[in-house]
Design a protein around this motif. Structure first.
Motif, PDB file in Angstrom:
ATOM      1  N   UNK A   1       0.846  -1.174   0.000  1.00 37.03           N
ATOM      2  CA  UNK A   1       0.000   0.000   0.000  1.00 37.03           C
ATOM      3  C   UNK A   1       0.892   1.238   0.000  1.00 37.03           C
ATOM      4  N   UNK A   2       0.604   2.150  -0.911  1.00 33.80           N
ATOM      5  CA  UNK A   2       1.387   3.374  -1.033  1.00 33.80           C
ATOM      6  C   UNK A   2       0.787   4.483  -0.179  1.00 33.80           C
ATOM      7  N   UNK A  24     -12.821   9.086  -6.101  1.00 37.29           N
ATOM      8  CA  UNK A  24     -13.452   8.604  -7.324  1.00 37.29           C
ATOM      9  C   UNK A  24     -12.573   7.688  -8.170  1.00 37.29           C
ATOM     10  N   UNK A  25     -11.308   7.555  -7.809  1.00 37.97           N
ATOM     11  CA  UNK A  25     -10.402   6.699  -8.577  1.00 37.97           C
ATOM     12  C   UNK A  25     -10.741   5.220  -8.369  1.00 37.97           C
ATOM     13  N   UNK A  26     -10.633   4.460  -9.433  1.00 38.76           N
ATOM     14  CA  UNK A  26     -10.775   3.010  -9.344  1.00 38.76           C
ATOM     15  C   UNK A  26      -9.375   2.428  -9.417  1.00 38.76           C
ATOM     16  N   UNK A  27      -8.870   1.986  -8.275  1.00 38.70           N
ATOM     17  CA  UNK A  27      -7.481   1.530  -8.170  1.00 38.70           C
ATOM     18  C   UNK A  27      -7.414   0.028  -7.953  1.00 38.70           C
ATOM     19  N   UNK A  28      -6.402  -0.594  -8.552  1.00 37.53           N
ATOM     20  CA  UNK A  28      -6.175  -2.020  -8.320  1.00 37.53           C
ATOM     21  C   UNK A  28      -5.616  -2.261  -6.920  1.00 37.53           C
ATOM     22  N   UNK A  29      -4.771  -1.368  -6.452  1.00 35.66           N
ATOM     23  CA  UNK A  29      -4.184  -1.444  -5.118  1.00 35.66           C
ATOM     24  C   UNK A  29      -4.632  -0.222  -4.321  1.00 35.66           C
ATOM     25  N   UNK A  30      -5.065  -0.407  -3.075  1.00 38.94           N
ATOM     26  CA  UNK A  30      -5.481   0.750  -2.278  1.00 38.94           C
ATOM     27  C   UNK A  30      -4.288   1.638  -1.921  1.00 38.94           C
ATOM     28  N   UNK A  31      -4.594   2.870  -1.624  1.00 33.97           N
ATOM     29  CA  UNK A  31      -3.571   3.798  -1.147  1.00 33.97           C
ATOM     30  C   UNK A  31      -3.942   4.221   0.274  1.00 33.97           C
ATOM     31  N   UNK A  32      -2.949   4.697   0.986  1.00 34.13           N
ATOM     32  CA  UNK A  32      -3.182   5.264   2.317  1.00 34.13           C
ATOM     33  C   UNK A  32      -3.023   6.767   2.164  1.00 34.13           C
ATOM     34  N   UNK A  71      -3.829  13.837 -14.770  1.00 36.26           N
ATOM     35  CA  UNK A  71      -2.557  13.344 -14.254  1.00 36.26           C
ATOM     36  C   UNK A  71      -2.718  12.533 -12.971  1.00 36.26           C
ATOM     37  N   UNK A  72      -3.857  12.609 -12.344  1.00 35.54           N
ATOM     38  CA  UNK A  72      -4.034  12.029 -11.021  1.00 35.54           C
ATOM     39  C   UNK A  72      -3.830  10.510 -11.017  1.00 35.54           C
ATOM     40  N   UNK A  73      -4.475   9.794 -11.922  1.00 38.11           N
ATOM     41  CA  UNK A  73      -4.361   8.338 -11.940  1.00 38.11           C
ATOM     42  C   UNK A  73      -2.916   7.909 -12.184  1.00 38.11           C
ATOM     43  N   UNK A  74      -2.261   8.546 -13.130  1.00 38.38           N
ATOM     44  CA  UNK A  74      -0.859   8.203 -13.416  1.00 38.38           C
ATOM     45  C   UNK A  74       0.031   8.477 -12.204  1.00 38.38           C
ATOM     46  N   UNK A  75      -0.198   9.586 -11.522  1.00 37.62           N
ATOM     47  CA  UNK A  75       0.595   9.953 -10.357  1.00 37.62           C
ATOM     48  C   UNK A  75       0.418   8.954  -9.228  1.00 37.62           C
ATOM     49  N   UNK A  76      -0.810   8.544  -8.979  1.00 37.51           N
ATOM     50  CA  UNK A  76      -1.115   7.634  -7.875  1.00 37.51           C
ATOM     51  C   UNK A  76      -0.612   6.217  -8.158  1.00 37.51           C
ATOM     52  N   UNK A  77      -0.594   5.808  -9.410  1.00 32.46           N
ATOM     53  CA  UNK A  77      -0.203   4.450  -9.737  1.00 32.46           C
ATOM     54  C   UNK A  77       1.261   4.308 -10.124  1.00 32.46           C
ATOM     55  N   UNK A  78       2.001   5.387 -10.173  1.00 31.07           N
ATOM     56  CA  UNK A  78       3.415   5.331 -10.568  1.00 31.07           C
ATOM     57  C   UNK A  78       4.262   4.694  -9.487  1.00 31.07           C
TER      58      UNK A  78
END
Length: 78
Positions: A1-2, A24-32, A71-78
């Protein structure tokens, strides 16, 4: 978890919008997500007073400044 830090301040409508976009993001891995009130830390207040909301990625201290746009999805999943 990032880990991510959302730099905010009280009564900030843009900060509320940023939080809505993050939720609102649909993420494969959750974030903290950590909510950081910059008014509680003078050094952050000095640096980010006119920039919030700012999303900071903990692993490399990279910053994404508002507006996040597409840019949000790319930033969160990088």
């Amino acid at each position: 978890m990032s880990d991510f830090y959302l730099l905010t301040k009280p009564q900030c409508p843009l900060c509320d919008k940023a939080l809505t976009e993050l939720h609102g993001l649909t993420l494969e891995q959750p974030i903290r997500l950590h909510w950081v009130d910059i008014t509680q830390q003078p050094e952050l207040q000095d640096e980010y007073a006119l920039l919030v909301p700012v999303l900071v990625r903990a692993k490399d201290d990279a910053e994404l400044r508002w507006p996040f746009n597409n840019q949000l999805m790319e930033f969160v999943t990088a």
